[in-house]
Design a protein around this motif. Structure first.
Motif, PDB file in Angstrom:
ATOM      1  N   VAL B 110       0.834  -1.199   0.000  1.00 16.17           N
ATOM      2  CA  VAL B 110       0.000   0.000   0.000  1.00 16.17           C
ATOM      3  C   VAL B 110       0.874   1.257   0.000  1.00 16.17           C
ATOM      4  O   VAL B 110       0.618   2.216  -0.744  1.00 16.17           O
ATOM      5  N   LEU B 111       1.929   1.224   0.818  1.00 22.41           N
ATOM      6  CA  LEU B 111       2.838   2.376   0.861  1.00 22.41           C
ATOM      7  C   LEU B 111       3.425   2.639  -0.522  1.00 22.41           C
ATOM      8  O   LEU B 111       3.351   3.748  -1.056  1.00 22.41           O
ATOM      9  N   ALA B 112       4.002   1.578  -1.105  1.00 25.95           N
ATOM     10  CA  ALA B 112       4.612   1.729  -2.428  1.00 25.95           C
ATOM     11  C   ALA B 112       3.564   2.196  -3.431  1.00 25.95           C
ATOM     12  O   ALA B 112       3.796   3.107  -4.230  1.00 25.95           O
ATOM     13  N   GLY B 113       2.365   1.582  -3.361  1.00 24.73           N
ATOM     14  CA  GLY B 113       1.299   1.926  -4.306  1.00 24.73           C
ATOM     15  C   GLY B 113       0.876   3.375  -4.196  1.00 24.73           C
ATOM     16  O   GLY B 113       0.699   4.061  -5.201  1.00 24.73           O
ATOM     17  N   CYS B 114       0.727   3.861  -2.957  1.00 27.25           N
ATOM     18  CA  CYS B 114       0.287   5.250  -2.771  1.00 27.25           C
ATOM     19  C   CYS B 114       1.340   6.220  -3.283  1.00 27.25           C
ATOM     20  O   CYS B 114       1.021   7.201  -3.964  1.00 27.25           O
ATOM     21  N   ILE B 115       2.589   5.950  -2.964  1.00 31.03           N
ATOM     22  CA  ILE B 115       3.655   6.871  -3.380  1.00 31.03           C
ATOM     23  C   ILE B 115       3.799   6.865  -4.901  1.00 31.03           C
ATOM     24  O   ILE B 115       3.726   7.905  -5.565  1.00 31.03           O
ATOM     25  N   LEU B 116       3.959   5.644  -5.476  1.00 27.64           N
ATOM     26  CA  LEU B 116       4.153   5.564  -6.928  1.00 27.64           C
ATOM     27  C   LEU B 116       2.914   6.064  -7.670  1.00 27.64           C
ATOM     28  O   LEU B 116       3.006   6.815  -8.643  1.00 27.64           O
ATOM     29  N   GLY B 117       1.734   5.672  -7.177  1.00 24.75           N
ATOM     30  CA  GLY B 117       0.490   6.102  -7.829  1.00 24.75           C
ATOM     31  C   GLY B 117       0.305   7.606  -7.734  1.00 24.75           C
ATOM     32  O   GLY B 117      -0.147   8.245  -8.683  1.00 24.75           O
ATOM     33  N   GLY B 118       0.662   8.163  -6.582  1.00 20.32           N
ATOM     34  CA  GLY B 118       0.549   9.611  -6.412  1.00 20.32           C
ATOM     35  C   GLY B 118       1.440  10.346  -7.402  1.00 20.32           C
ATOM     36  O   GLY B 118       0.997  11.288  -8.075  1.00 20.32           O
ATOM     37  N   ILE B 119       2.673   9.877  -7.519  1.00 21.00           N
ATOM     38  CA  ILE B 119       3.606  10.521  -8.464  1.00 21.00           C
ATOM     39  C   ILE B 119       3.078  10.392  -9.892  1.00 21.00           C
ATOM     40  O   ILE B 119       3.008  11.372 -10.643  1.00 21.00           O
ATOM     41  N   ALA B 120       2.658   9.170 -10.248  1.00 21.21           N
ATOM     42  CA  ALA B 120       2.166   8.958 -11.617  1.00 21.21           C
ATOM     43  C   ALA B 120       0.935   9.816 -11.896  1.00 21.21           C
ATOM     44  O   ALA B 120       0.771  10.348 -12.992  1.00 21.21           O
ATOM     45  N   GLY B 121       0.082   9.977 -10.887  1.00 17.06           N
ATOM     46  CA  GLY B 121      -1.136  10.756 -11.076  1.00 17.06           C
ATOM     47  C   GLY B 121      -0.850  12.228 -11.290  1.00 17.06           C
ATOM     48  O   GLY B 121      -1.462  12.881 -12.130  1.00 17.06           O
ATOM     49  N   VAL B 122       0.110  12.750 -10.525  1.00 11.92           N
ATOM     50  CA  VAL B 122       0.454  14.163 -10.658  1.00 11.92           C
ATOM     51  C   VAL B 122       1.121  14.432 -12.005  1.00 11.92           C
ATOM     52  O   VAL B 122       0.833  15.421 -12.675  1.00 11.92           O
ATOM     53  N   TYR B 123       2.031  13.518 -12.389  1.00 12.35           N
ATOM     54  CA  TYR B 123       2.753  13.717 -13.658  1.00 12.35           C
ATOM     55  C   TYR B 123       2.159  12.857 -14.757  1.00 12.35           C
ATOM     56  O   TYR B 123       2.875  12.211 -15.509  1.00 12.35           O
ATOM     57  N   ARG B 124       0.853  12.846 -14.832  1.00 14.18           N
ATOM     58  CA  ARG B 124       0.165  12.010 -15.801  1.00 14.18           C
ATOM     59  C   ARG B 124       0.623  12.322 -17.222  1.00 14.18           C
ATOM     60  O   ARG B 124       0.904  13.471 -17.569  1.00 14.18           O
ATOM     61  N   GLU B 125       0.723  11.271 -18.038  1.00 11.06           N
ATOM     62  CA  GLU B 125       1.101  11.398 -19.457  1.00 11.06           C
ATOM     63  C   GLU B 125       2.574  11.714 -19.653  1.00 11.06           C
ATOM     64  O   GLU B 125       3.014  11.910 -20.775  1.00 11.06           O
ATOM     65  N   SER B 126       3.351  11.824 -18.586  1.00 10.35           N
ATOM     66  CA  SER B 126       4.788  12.053 -18.757  1.00 10.35           C
ATOM     67  C   SER B 126       5.480  10.693 -18.890  1.00 10.35           C
ATOM     68  O   SER B 126       4.865   9.649 -18.687  1.00 10.35           O
ATOM     69  N   TRP B 127       6.775  10.721 -19.199  1.00  9.14           N
ATOM     70  CA  TRP B 127       7.497   9.442 -19.332  1.00  9.14           C
ATOM     71  C   TRP B 127       7.546   8.727 -17.985  1.00  9.14           C
ATOM     72  O   TRP B 127       7.469   7.513 -17.905  1.00  9.14           O
ATOM     73  N   LEU B 128       7.619   9.528 -16.887  1.00  7.61           N
ATOM     74  CA  LEU B 128       7.665   8.948 -15.545  1.00  7.61           C
ATOM     75  C   LEU B 128       6.396   8.138 -15.279  1.00  7.61           C
ATOM     76  O   LEU B 128       6.436   7.015 -14.779  1.00  7.61           O
TER      77      LEU B 128
END
Lengths: 337, 317
Positions: B110-128
């Motif tokens: 859950v920790l990994a998911g929240c952090i990675l998902g949060g980053i991906a959500g903020v930088y949506r459509e980027s290479w990250l």
């Protein structure tokens, strides 16, 4: 800041960039607003009026928006101010209310919290003190049983009350400038009038400058000192409310008047403006309204008409309008040249 | 609010009854006669019949279910056909081991998911975002028993860093929160964390990118909130949905660790269930399945109640 206008925009352009296309939503706007003045930006959907408003606080989506030109709001250079300092201006010196208070308020926080949050951010006061001020604000915007409403969630309020709460939030730090993005469009006609009257009395009480975006001529006439009519990302007509309503010069403004119910159209058939606004993805030369204009000539299609000044404080982008002989207020006219 | 809680808790009773009925029936629908597994192939028929009646397996099914349920309510989960001793103590110690593993794995995921998902959500459509989303899809798709074996090969066999099997030194099953025991927890819990991490990443990414494009976030920016203040709003808006997903994942981990527990010989309910299946140990099978199912029910209840507490729109009647 005295002697300086509250808002001063020169050649303001806002483009949205995506992989498919670049849309220039605002294409070179010059705008001045004095302290305590109420300006209405009038235009149909897609004319760039909301984008202009958001640009004043740099609220258009970051990374997809390119802004050029010069823009100063309350003495701050909005083009260059860093994010951190801009956030101290937002909500404090300049604040904004939106069209749809249901979606513009966070559904999982109470009204009271969302107002108090703004106060705590800008005035550094305690939670208790902020709650007390929030209650005063709800009373100021005439929300009945305000104490109980502080603990209410947005979905528990009617549209009119939500918009009042939104206004309370916006004026919480006594801003110098209030930006209103069609704040009455989503409301019933009777509620619209109430909100307009409230905004006007608050504006006089607090001495705020207001920029009010709407597509509703009636609303504009009710509240504005001056009207700016926007079409395809440009201001096509500018003047005092009385002048513009009484004698619109630009064919587009005339078309808007003919399509709206007001005292001048009594007994006449309402007319419509044929055609649709141009697609802003493709650059065009000449007057953007020419394809829909019954008076259009070849000269109209050649180049964008410059402003003509048919009267004091008036400016119109139409080649059919003659400059007036009279000497007009130099400040505003030099701005429009 | 109180009424809602009481009503929601009362709902659990019929659900639990239905669940226990299904658990009971499943075992009886499954092919294979448990007595066959207990006796020698050449046992005379009358002995088989006697054993059958000793365990009550000759009674009609509804009677068997009634008796089983009556005993359950008194805390008697039956007696293992193979070990010949009560199921409950074994089940309790196995649940403890599984609980440790599931919670650690779940928390990591859950920790990994929240952090990675949060980053991906903020930088949506980027290479990250693309990299993170790809990783998440891979994480969900990889069979975790296979991943477990690969990890054993790398970290236990080749690098000789971590133990491959068991839950404590010398095959002890008593758990303690010290390094000697934690070493055993690392590989299975990381293996177990991969799937929930992938699922939570995708959920959080979608939620965050949806929430930050909402009008009210523009309002928050417009009133000058700092980044931390805005994050608070995003988190509370995302929380109810994330909790629902996390709750289900946690329940899945309690039961779904069968394969991982077997690969790492972790002495939990999963391994117990696996063994019971192969030995046709009906009472153990029934008790373990029931426990896992009830865990789902309770976890759902808890998630529901927390959601109600966070999101005022769900129910304030």
């Amino acid at each position: 800041m005295t002697g300086q206008p509250l808002v001063r925009a020169r050649g303001l352009r806002v483009s949205f960039i995506s992989r498919e296309a670049t849309v220039t939503a605002v294409n070179g706007i010059d705008l001045d607003l004095d302290e305590g003045e109420v300006l209405c930006i009038l235009g149909e959907s897609g004319s760039g009026k909301s984008v202009t408003l958001r640009a004043l606080l740099r609220l258009n989506p970051k990374g997809k928006t390119v802004m050029t030109g010069a823009l100063a709001v309350a003495g701050h250079d909005i083009m260059t101010i860093p994010d951190g300092r801009l956030s101290a201006v937002r909500g404090k010196v300049v604040s904004m209310i939106f069209q749809e208070p249901m979606t513009a308020l966070d559904p999982v926080f109470t009204i009271g919290y969302q107002i108090a949050e703004t106060l705590i951010r800008h005035e550094g006061i305690s939670r208790r003190e902020a709650d007390r001020r929030a209650l005063e604000l709800l009373e100021l915007v005439q929300i009945p049983s305000a104490r109980r409403r502080l603990g209410a969630y947005p979905h528990e309020l009617s549209g009119g009350l939500r918009q009042r709460a939104m206004i309370a939030m916006a004026i919480s730090c006594r801003p110098k400038l209030l930006l209103a993005d069609e704040p009455t469009t989503a409301l019933d006609a009777t509620v619209q009038i109430q909100i307009l009257l409230l905004l006007r009395s608050l504006q006089q009480e607090l001495g705020m400058g207001v920029i009010f975006v709407t597509h509703d001529l009636g609303v504009a006439g009710e509240i504005a000192d001056r009207i700016a009519v926007m079409y395809a990302g440009r201001i096509v007509e500018l003047g005092s409310t009385v002048d513009v309503m009484r004698q619109p010069f630009h064919p587009y403004t005339q078309g808007l008047m003919g399509a709206t119910v007001h005292s001048g159209t009594r007994g006449k058939r309402l007319t419509t403006i044929p055609g649709a606004p141009p697609d802003l993805r493709f650059p065009f030369e000449g007057c953007a309204f020419a394809p829909r204009c019954s008076h259009a000539s070849d000269a109209c299609r050649e180049s964008m008409p410059a402003f003509r000044h048919p009267g004091p404080g008036r400016a119109v982008r139409c080649i059919r309008v003659e400059d007036a002989e009279i000497k007009h207020s130099p400040k505003r006219v030099s701005a429009m040249a | 609010m109180l009424f809602y809680i009481v009503r929601r808790v009362v709902y659990v009773i019929p659900i639990a009854l239905a669940v226990s009925l299904v658990c009971f029936l499943l075992v009886h629908i499954a092919p294979g006669d448990p007595i066959d597994a207990m006796v020698q192939p050449d046992t005379p028929q009358e002995v088989i019949d006697r054993v059958r009646s000793e365990y009550g397996l000759d009674r009609p099914l509804p009677v068997q279910f009634g008796l089983w349920l009556a005993k359950l309510v008194q805390g008697d989960f039956g007696t293992s056909l193979i070990k010949g001793r009560p199921v409950l103590p074994d089940l309790v110690s196995a649940s403890g081991a599984t609980f440790v593993l599931a919670c650690t794995g779940g928390l990591l995921g859950v920790l990994a998911g929240c952090i990675l998902g949060g980053i991906a959500g903020v930088y949506r459509e980027s290479w990250l975002d693309r990299v993170l989303l790809g990783t998440a899809v891979a994480g969900v798709s990889v069979p975790h028993y296979w991943l477990g074996m690969v990890m054993v090969i790398i970290f236990s066999v080749n690098l000789n860093l971590l133990p491959a099997m068991g839950s404590g030194p010398g095959g002890s099953t008593a758990w303690a929160w010290d390094w000697a025991h934690l070493r055993y927890l690392i590989l299975p819990s990381v293996t177990l964390a991969v799937i929930p991490a992938g699922i939570v990443t995708r959920t959080v990414r979608g939620l965050v990118s949806d929430i930050i494009s909402q009008d009210y976030i523009t309002t928050l920016r417009g009133k000058g909130l700092r980044r931390a203040g805005i994050v608070r709003h995003v988190v509370l808006n995302a929380a109810p949905t994330v909790l629902a997903v996390v709750g289900l994942q946690l329940a899945n981990l309690m039961g779904g660790s069968i394969l991982v527990e077997t690969v790492f010989a972790w002495p939990g309910t999963g391994m117990m269930l696996n063994t019971a299946i192969f030995q046709r140990d009906l009472p153990v099978l029934q008790a373990t399945t029931l426990l896992l199912a009830l865990f789902f029910v309770v976890l759902n209840l808890v998630v529901d109640l927390i959601q109600t507490a966070i999101d005022p729109r769900i129910s304030r009647r």
